[in-house]
Write a protein that holds these residues in place. Sequence first.
Motif, PDB file in Angstrom:
ATOM      1  N   UNK A   3      -8.633  -5.664  -1.280  1.00  0.00           N
ATOM      2  CA  UNK A   3      -8.588  -6.880  -2.089  1.00  0.00           C
ATOM      3  C   UNK A   3      -7.169  -7.138  -2.590  1.00  0.00           C
ATOM      4  N   UNK A   4      -6.420  -6.088  -2.900  1.00  0.00           N
ATOM      5  CA  UNK A   4      -5.030  -6.284  -3.345  1.00  0.00           C
ATOM      6  C   UNK A   4      -4.179  -6.890  -2.241  1.00  0.00           C
ATOM      7  N   UNK A   5      -4.334  -6.389  -1.022  1.00  0.00           N
ATOM      8  CA  UNK A   5      -3.578  -6.948   0.105  1.00  0.00           C
ATOM      9  C   UNK A   5      -4.005  -8.381   0.377  1.00  0.00           C
ATOM     10  N   UNK A 104     -11.162 -10.831 -13.171  1.00  0.00           N
ATOM     11  CA  UNK A 104     -10.258  -9.929 -12.447  1.00  0.00           C
ATOM     12  C   UNK A 104      -9.338 -10.697 -11.506  1.00  0.00           C
ATOM     13  N   UNK A 105      -9.849 -11.702 -10.832  1.00  0.00           N
ATOM     14  CA  UNK A 105      -8.997 -12.519  -9.971  1.00  0.00           C
ATOM     15  C   UNK A 105      -7.924 -13.228 -10.774  1.00  0.00           C
ATOM     16  N   UNK A 151      -0.821  -0.101 -11.736  1.00  0.00           N
ATOM     17  CA  UNK A 151      -1.674   0.803 -10.948  1.00  0.00           C
ATOM     18  C   UNK A 151      -3.093   0.864 -11.515  1.00  0.00           C
ATOM     19  N   UNK A 152      -3.213   0.929 -12.834  1.00  0.00           N
ATOM     20  CA  UNK A 152      -4.556   0.997 -13.431  1.00  0.00           C
ATOM     21  C   UNK A 152      -5.304  -0.311 -13.216  1.00  0.00           C
ATOM     22  N   UNK A 153      -4.595  -1.438 -13.258  1.00  0.00           N
ATOM     23  CA  UNK A 153      -5.247  -2.712 -12.949  1.00  0.00           C
ATOM     24  C   UNK A 153      -5.707  -2.717 -11.489  1.00  0.00           C
ATOM     25  N   UNK A 154      -4.839  -2.292 -10.590  1.00  0.00           N
ATOM     26  CA  UNK A 154      -5.188  -2.242  -9.170  1.00  0.00           C
ATOM     27  C   UNK A 154      -6.403  -1.365  -8.915  1.00  0.00           C
ATOM     28  N   UNK A 155      -6.498  -0.241  -9.612  1.00  0.00           N
ATOM     29  CA  UNK A 155      -7.644   0.657  -9.441  1.00  0.00           C
ATOM     30  C   UNK A 155      -8.940  -0.027  -9.880  1.00  0.00           C
ATOM     31  N   UNK A 156      -8.905  -0.729 -10.998  1.00  0.00           N
ATOM     32  CA  UNK A 156     -10.093  -1.445 -11.470  1.00  0.00           C
ATOM     33  C   UNK A 156     -10.466  -2.556 -10.486  1.00  0.00           C
ATOM     34  N   UNK A 157      -9.482  -3.255  -9.982  1.00  0.00           N
ATOM     35  CA  UNK A 157      -9.736  -4.321  -9.011  1.00  0.00           C
ATOM     36  C   UNK A 157     -10.352  -3.758  -7.727  1.00  0.00           C
ATOM     37  N   UNK A 158      -9.811  -2.665  -7.233  1.00  0.00           N
ATOM     38  CA  UNK A 158     -10.350  -2.039  -6.024  1.00  0.00           C
ATOM     39  C   UNK A 158     -11.779  -1.539  -6.240  1.00  0.00           C
ATOM     40  N   UNK A 159     -12.041  -1.028  -7.412  1.00  0.00           N
ATOM     41  CA  UNK A 159     -13.388  -0.548  -7.726  1.00  0.00           C
ATOM     42  C   UNK A 159     -14.397  -1.702  -7.770  1.00  0.00           C
ATOM     43  N   UNK A 160     -13.968  -2.850  -8.258  1.00  0.00           N
ATOM     44  CA  UNK A 160     -14.858  -4.017  -8.350  1.00  0.00           C
ATOM     45  C   UNK A 160     -15.047  -4.713  -7.007  1.00  0.00           C
TER      46      UNK A 160
END
Length: 188
Positions: A3-5, A104-105, A151-160
């Motif tokens: 999702x980040x990419x 999140x988006x 990084x912590x935001x990215x981790x939450x985004x990836x988890x969602x």
Amino acid sequence: MTILARLKTETRAAHDRIETAMDLDRRIASREAYRDLLIRFYGFHKAWEEEAAGQAPDRGFFERRRKTQHLVKDLEALGLKSEDIIRLPQCRPLMPLLGSEAVLGSMYVVEGSTLGGTIIAREVERRLGFTAETGCAYFRSYGRDIAAMWRSFGAVLLEASSPKVDDLIVESAQKTFTVMHDWLCETP
């Protein structure tokens, strides 16, 4: 594709559009222009934070990322009084943030602008002499923790992330870029 990419790829044009339209050189050319830029950021963040807070997936996670208090500190350092700040125009109406995935988006845009803020902070300090204590707290809001916060935001985004919600996350980021562009680049 994560999702980040996907967000990076699918919002690139919107990111470039706002970066070009901001005309940062003009917006930090003088104390008054810089103050006006912070007023616009305040109007966006104040409205956005009020809208997003109730839908955020994790209240503590969201609260640590609020920017309004930094903008208030900067505006007061630049001579505005509290009663003036609370009467500043706010970015209304925002697009609806229906659910935590939409938040999140939208946060992807807000958190990404925080990363870019470190570059702006260096320019503000070089040109105008403002530090985090004297008028540039917003652009330095996470201080040395900027990489860890991203990084912590990215981790939450990836988890969602899931095929079921990723389109909504991307759509919310794109809409946020549009709202932010229109608000920040409008002549008040």
